[in-house]
Design a protein around this motif. Structure first.
Motif, PDB file in Angstrom:
ATOM      1  N   TYR A  94       0.886  -1.160   0.000  1.00 54.94           N
ATOM      2  CA  TYR A  94       0.000   0.000   0.000  1.00 54.94           C
ATOM      3  C   TYR A  94       0.923   1.209   0.000  1.00 54.94           C
ATOM      4  N   LEU A  95       1.081   1.847  -1.149  1.00 54.11           N
ATOM      5  CA  LEU A  95       2.097   2.883  -1.321  1.00 54.11           C
ATOM      6  C   LEU A  95       1.472   4.236  -1.610  1.00 54.11           C
ATOM      7  N   THR A  96       2.105   5.262  -1.066  1.00 60.93           N
ATOM      8  CA  THR A  96       1.657   6.624  -1.313  1.00 60.93           C
ATOM      9  C   THR A  96       2.435   7.231  -2.467  1.00 60.93           C
ATOM     10  N   ASP A 111       5.663   9.438  -1.675  1.00 54.68           N
ATOM     11  CA  ASP A 111       6.988   8.861  -1.434  1.00 54.68           C
ATOM     12  C   ASP A 111       7.752   8.804  -2.753  1.00 54.68           C
ATOM     13  N   THR A 115       7.838   5.491  -4.687  1.00 56.46           N
ATOM     14  CA  THR A 115       6.705   5.110  -5.524  1.00 56.46           C
ATOM     15  C   THR A 115       6.871   5.655  -6.934  1.00 56.46           C
ATOM     16  N   PHE A 136      -3.121   0.819   8.619  1.00 63.57           N
ATOM     17  CA  PHE A 136      -3.342   1.305   7.254  1.00 63.57           C
ATOM     18  C   PHE A 136      -4.760   1.845   7.079  1.00 63.57           C
ATOM     19  N   LEU A 174      -4.904   5.672   7.454  1.00 63.14           N
ATOM     20  CA  LEU A 174      -4.076   6.561   6.636  1.00 63.14           C
ATOM     21  C   LEU A 174      -4.951   7.628   5.976  1.00 63.14           C
ATOM     22  N   GLY A 194      -2.915  11.179   1.386  1.00 62.70           N
ATOM     23  CA  GLY A 194      -1.709  10.429   1.058  1.00 62.70           C
ATOM     24  C   GLY A 194      -1.785   9.712  -0.271  1.00 62.70           C
ATOM     25  N   ASN A 195      -2.985   9.656  -0.850  1.00 63.30           N
ATOM     26  CA  ASN A 195      -3.192   9.010  -2.145  1.00 63.30           C
ATOM     27  C   ASN A 195      -2.530   7.624  -2.189  1.00 63.30           C
ATOM     28  N   PHE A 196      -2.863   6.774  -1.202  1.00 64.83           N
ATOM     29  CA  PHE A 196      -2.299   5.432  -1.142  1.00 64.83           C
ATOM     30  C   PHE A 196      -2.956   4.547  -2.194  1.00 64.83           C
ATOM     31  N   GLN A 197      -2.131   3.716  -2.825  1.00 64.87           N
ATOM     32  CA  GLN A 197      -2.607   2.832  -3.880  1.00 64.87           C
ATOM     33  C   GLN A 197      -2.038   1.438  -3.664  1.00 64.87           C
TER      34      GLN A 197
END
Length: 182
Positions: A68-70, A73, A76, A141, A144, A148-151
């Motif tokens: 689960y990445l923003t 960062d 990413t 998670f 969050l 943070g626009n986590f995908q």
């Protein structure tokens, strides 16, 4: 006067032993028991230099790591460029501390999965599975912030490298056989 220089040639490597069923089970257990590892890629924002980052993951017991990445960062950004190659290294030391061993010793197992980091379609069944697996292992998670626009991402595995003994390490494992382990 002239000097003759010769290039140093490394000694030929010994023939690698065929991986055993225990090797495949060891690699799968290590990935499944782990909750974080070092994900490495090429840092295209910095001249394609090597870049490693500590990332949390879960495989949901299936052997394929999900992340689960923003997009905030820089790491990413490396995966969204034309070159999405990445590797995940997991050490037994991070799982149980390898009692009595140094993390670098071959008896302290370590596995590296290499391939491509792929963003999941958020509406897919695979994304639904990945989200549940990640929230199960990393409950925070769910808190969050949306900013943070986590995908969701997965590592599409193309190669597996295992070190787990002195006598016949390292081993290259078949992805197909690794994924078959129950």
């Amino acid at each position: 006067m002239f000097m003759l220089f010769t290039a140093h040639q490394p000694a030929p490597a010994a023939a690698a032993a065929a991986p055993t069923a225990e090797d495949y089970a060891s690699a799968r257990k290590l990935v499944s028991d782990g909750i974080w590892g070092i994900v490495s890629s090429l840092d295209y924002l910095n001249g394609n230099s090597p870049f490693g980052n500590v990332l949390s993951y879960s495989d949901g017991g299936k052997g394929v790591p999900f992340f689960y990445l923003t997009t905030l960062d820089e790491a990413t950004a490396n995966f969204t460029a034309a070159d999405s190659r990445a590797s995940l290294a997991v050490s037994q030391y991070a799982v149980d501390g390898c009692p009595g061993l140094d993390p670098q010793e071959p008896l302290c197992s370590k596995v590296t999965l290499s391939g491509n980091l792929v963003k999941l379609d958020p509406q897919s069944r695979e994304a639904e599975f990945a989200r549940a697996a990640l929230l199960n292992r990393h409950p925070r998670f769910s808190n969050l912030p949306p900013a943070g626009n986590f995908q969701l991402y997965k590592l599409k595995i193309k190669g597996i490298f295992l070190i787990n003994s002195y006598k016949d390490s390292p081993k290259k494992l078949s992805v197909r056989d690794y994924l078959k382990v129950a």
